[in-house]
Design an enzyme around this catalytic site. Structure first.
Site, PDB file in Angstrom:
ATOM      1  N   GLY A 139       0.776  -1.237   0.000  1.00 29.53           N
ATOM      2  CA  GLY A 139       0.000   0.000   0.000  1.00 29.53           C
ATOM      3  C   GLY A 139       0.806   1.285   0.000  1.00 29.53           C
ATOM      4  O   GLY A 139       0.330   2.317  -0.460  1.00 29.53           O
ATOM      5  N   ASP A 169      -5.413   2.288  10.739  1.00 27.99           N
ATOM      6  CA  ASP A 169      -6.820   1.986  11.034  1.00 27.99           C
ATOM      7  C   ASP A 169      -6.902   1.425  12.459  1.00 27.99           C
ATOM      8  O   ASP A 169      -7.028   2.186  13.413  1.00 27.99           O
ATOM      9  CB  ASP A 169      -7.343   1.023   9.966  1.00 27.99           C
ATOM     10  N   VAL A 195     -11.357   3.276   1.980  1.00 29.22           N
ATOM     11  CA  VAL A 195     -10.903   4.086   0.847  1.00 29.22           C
ATOM     12  C   VAL A 195      -9.899   3.311  -0.001  1.00 29.22           C
ATOM     13  O   VAL A 195      -9.247   2.380   0.491  1.00 29.22           O
ATOM     14  CB  VAL A 195     -10.257   5.409   1.325  1.00 29.22           C
ATOM     15  N   ASP A 206      -5.768  -0.488  -1.763  1.00 29.38           N
ATOM     16  CA  ASP A 206      -6.492  -1.418  -2.636  1.00 29.38           C
ATOM     17  C   ASP A 206      -7.773  -1.957  -2.015  1.00 29.38           C
ATOM     18  O   ASP A 206      -7.958  -1.929  -0.802  1.00 29.38           O
ATOM     19  CB  ASP A 206      -5.607  -2.625  -2.939  1.00 29.38           C
TER      20      ASP A 206
HETATM   21  P1  IMP Z   1      -4.457  -1.539  10.697  1.00 28.57           P
HETATM   22  O1  IMP Z   1      -3.511  -2.662  11.049  1.00 28.57           O
HETATM   23  O2  IMP Z   1      -5.894  -1.882  11.031  1.00 28.57           O
HETATM   24  O3  IMP Z   1      -4.054  -0.187  11.217  1.00 28.57           O
HETATM   25  O4  IMP Z   1      -4.527  -1.464   9.143  1.00 28.57           O
HETATM   26  C1  IMP Z   1      -3.527  -0.975   8.393  1.00 28.57           C
HETATM   27  C2  IMP Z   1      -3.481  -1.657   7.028  1.00 28.57           C
HETATM   28  O5  IMP Z   1      -4.760  -2.105   6.590  1.00 28.57           O
HETATM   29  C3  IMP Z   1      -3.012  -0.647   6.036  1.00 28.57           C
HETATM   30  O6  IMP Z   1      -1.640  -0.802   5.814  1.00 28.57           O
HETATM   31  C4  IMP Z   1      -3.818  -0.972   4.801  1.00 28.57           C
HETATM   32  O7  IMP Z   1      -3.109  -1.859   3.988  1.00 28.57           O
HETATM   33  C5  IMP Z   1      -5.055  -1.680   5.276  1.00 28.57           C
HETATM   34  N1  IMP Z   1      -6.225  -0.759   5.324  1.00 28.57           N
HETATM   35  C6  IMP Z   1      -6.762  -0.193   6.424  1.00 28.57           C
HETATM   36  N2  IMP Z   1      -7.811   0.604   6.096  1.00 28.57           N
HETATM   37  C7  IMP Z   1      -7.919   0.529   4.760  1.00 28.57           C
HETATM   38  C8  IMP Z   1      -8.800   1.182   3.808  1.00 28.57           C
HETATM   39  O8  IMP Z   1      -9.699   1.980   4.123  1.00 28.57           O
HETATM   40  N3  IMP Z   1      -8.578   0.863   2.501  1.00 28.57           N
HETATM   41  C9  IMP Z   1      -7.595   0.010   2.094  1.00 28.57           C
HETATM   42  N4  IMP Z   1      -6.747  -0.580   2.942  1.00 28.57           N
HETATM   43  C10 IMP Z   1      -6.910  -0.327   4.264  1.00 28.57           C
HETATM   44 MG    MG Z   2      -0.905  -1.825   3.904  1.00 31.18          MG
END
Ligand code: IMP
Ligand code: MG
Length: 190
Positions: free
Chosen positions: A55, A114, A164, A170
């Site tokens: 990403g 996230d 998003v 993606d």
């Molecule tokens: P976390 O571990 O929940 O903070 O998520 C982080 C990873 O999830 C990011 O590096 C993204 O690859 C993916 N991700 C989180 N939210 C989104 C989104 O809204 N769209 C696409 N990928 C997301």
């Molecule tokens: Mg990612």
């Protein structure tokens, strides 16, 4: 043909301007930490960026062209949203780091924060490798209590808690090449 893109959340110009601002913040901090880190400085700097695949690649490519500093890039693969998942399913690191971080000032680069599980897991792994410091840079951060609770050093944009894509992000592997950050229609996510 069903419409796939719902709304443009952040346009190219706005992204480009903010990426340049973040690069200046990072460069200022690196200079404060290591002194002169220019590419034509006498000594190479102990600076490494660690972008998370896949990403962050578009963000990384734009960001580093505003960072004319001596640095290494050590990409690592991390997977948390397999296939059509739009919520994190737990973090796995899918490739080893190709550079030595001992004594290096490290900045982790990711597309979006996230739940914070990805950044927390990666930071814990990198801390084992004896870096001099670790900072975290994300292009996007969701306005959720979990995301706000994770310490990060650079944030491009705080966005509402919605899924998003574009500018590297993606859905099921698609849409990374869109130059803007957009939301998708329900049909596109079916
Ligand atoms: P976390 O571990 O929940 O903070 O998520 C982080 C990873 O999830 C990011 O590096 C993204 O690859 C993916 N991700 C989180 N939210 C989104 C989104 O809204 N769209 C696409 N990928 C997301
Ligand atoms: Mg990612």
């Amino acid at each position: 043909m069903a419409k796939r893109i719902d709304r443009v959340l952040i346009n190219r110009r706005t992204i480009a301007d903010r990426v340049e601002e973040i690069a200046h913040e990072i460069a200022d901090d690196i200079r404060r930490e290591v002194g002169d880190a220019r590419v034509d400085a006498a000594e190479p700097a102990d600076v490494t960026l660690v972008p998370l695949l896949t990403g962050s690649v578009i963000f990384l490519a734009d960001l580093i062209r505003h960072l004319p500093l001596m640095m290494r890039i050590g990409m690592i693969g991390v997977s948390s949203y397999p296939g059509k998942a739009t919520r994190s399913r737990g973090v796995s690191i899918t490739s080893a780091l190709p550079v030595d971080l001992t004594g290096h000032h490290v900045t982790i680069i990711d597309d979006i924060l996230d739940s914070g599980r990805t950044i927390t897991a990666v930071r814990a792994e990198l801390e084992k490798l004896n870096p001099a410091s670790i900072k975290v840079c994300v292009l996007l951060r969701k306005k959720t209590p979990q995301a706000r609770a994770i310490p990060v050093d650079y944030v491009g944009f705080d966005i509402d808690d919605e899924f998003v894509v574009g500018y590297g992000l993606d859905y099921d592997g698609y849409y990374r090449n869109l130059p803007e950050v957009v939301t998708l229609t329900e049909e596109a996510m079916a």
